[in-house]
Motif scaffolding. Structure first.
Motif, short mmCIF file in Angstrom:
data_model
loop_
_atom_site.label_atom_id
_atom_site.label_comp_id
_atom_site.label_asym_id
_atom_site.label_seq_id
_atom_site.Cartn_x
_atom_site.Cartn_y
_atom_site.Cartn_z
N THR A 74 -1.52 16.63 -8.76
CA THR A 74 -0.95 15.29 -8.82
C THR A 74 0.54 15.30 -9.15
OG1 THR A 74 -1.69 15.06 -11.10
CG2 THR A 74 -3.12 14.14 -9.39
N TRP A 76 0.38 5.34 3.94
CA TRP A 76 -0.39 4.46 3.08
C TRP A 76 -1.73 5.10 2.72
CZ3 TRP A 76 -5.03 1.77 3.63
CH2 TRP A 76 -5.28 0.82 2.64
N LEU A 77 -2.36 5.76 3.70
CA LEU A 77 -3.63 6.45 3.42
C LEU A 77 -3.44 7.59 2.42
CD1 LEU A 77 -5.18 6.56 6.99
CD2 LEU A 77 -5.88 5.13 5.07
N VAL A 78 -2.34 8.34 2.57
CA VAL A 78 -2.04 9.40 1.61
C VAL A 78 -1.83 8.81 0.23
CG1 VAL A 78 -0.29 11.11 0.97
CG2 VAL A 78 -1.12 11.02 3.31
N TRP A 79 -1.10 7.71 0.14
CA TRP A 79 -0.82 7.05 -1.13
C TRP A 79 -2.13 6.59 -1.79
CZ3 TRP A 79 4.21 6.28 -2.95
CH2 TRP A 79 4.32 5.49 -4.10
N GLN A 80 -3.05 6.04 -1.00
CA GLN A 80 -4.31 5.55 -1.56
C GLN A 80 -5.24 6.69 -1.95
OE1 GLN A 80 -4.92 2.36 -2.30
NE2 GLN A 80 -2.85 1.98 -1.59
N ALA A 81 -5.18 7.81 -1.24
CA ALA A 81 -6.04 8.95 -1.54
C ALA A 81 -5.48 9.82 -2.66
CB ALA A 81 -6.24 9.79 -0.27
N TRP A 82 -4.34 9.46 -3.19
CA TRP A 82 -3.67 10.25 -4.23
C TRP A 82 -4.54 10.40 -5.46
CZ3 TRP A 82 -0.17 13.69 -4.49
CH2 TRP A 82 0.48 13.97 -5.69
N ASP A 83 -5.33 9.40 -5.78
CA ASP A 83 -6.19 9.44 -6.96
C ASP A 83 -7.36 10.41 -6.81
OD1 ASP A 83 -4.64 7.55 -8.24
OD2 ASP A 83 -5.80 5.87 -7.44
N LEU A 84 -7.68 10.79 -5.58
CA LEU A 84 -8.81 11.68 -5.34
C LEU A 84 -8.46 13.16 -5.53
CD1 LEU A 84 -10.20 9.95 -2.14
CD2 LEU A 84 -10.94 9.64 -4.50
N LEU A 85 -7.17 13.47 -5.65
CA LEU A 85 -6.76 14.86 -5.80
C LEU A 85 -7.08 15.36 -7.21
CD1 LEU A 85 -3.28 14.93 -4.06
CD2 LEU A 85 -5.39 15.92 -3.24
#
Length: 104
Positions: free
Chosen positions: A69, A55-64
């Motif tokens: 992406t 879930w943390l990886v999914w939420q941090a996806w926008d920061l890449l």
């Protein structure tokens, strides 16, 4: 030369969990590479399977950055999160059982 460790029940569960993460990740990658417009429900299932790190990886996806992406990178990161969780839980349980065995 080190002695091989006994797998035990926790090791078997961690191994089964790791295998499930691997199978779902490979299936997700195959769908991404072969289907024209994939509706990646297996990726969502992988995110739920690897909860809480997934879930943390999914939420941090926008920061890449934009170049990273690619959905395949997301699936690989989710697989890595699942394997990290399996390793951490097996180490924690091994340490707790070792500690309880010393106190007895």
């Amino acid at each position: 030369m080190t002695k091989p460790h006994k797998l035990g029940s926790v090791g078997c569960l961690a191994l089964a969990y790791s295998g499930l993460v691997l199978a779902l990740g490979i299936y997700s990658i195959v769908v991404l590479l072969t289907v024209q417009d994939p509706i990646l429900l297996s990726g969502v299932a992988l995110m739920y399977l690897t909860f809480p790190l997934g879930w943390l990886v999914w939420q941090a996806w926008d920061l890449l950055p934009i170049g990273l992406t690619d959905p395949i990178v997301l699936v690989l990161l989710l697989m890595g999160a699942g394997w990290l969780q399996a390793w951490a839980v097996s180490r924690l349980v091994r340490r707790l059982t070792r500690r309880s065995g010393e106190s007895a």
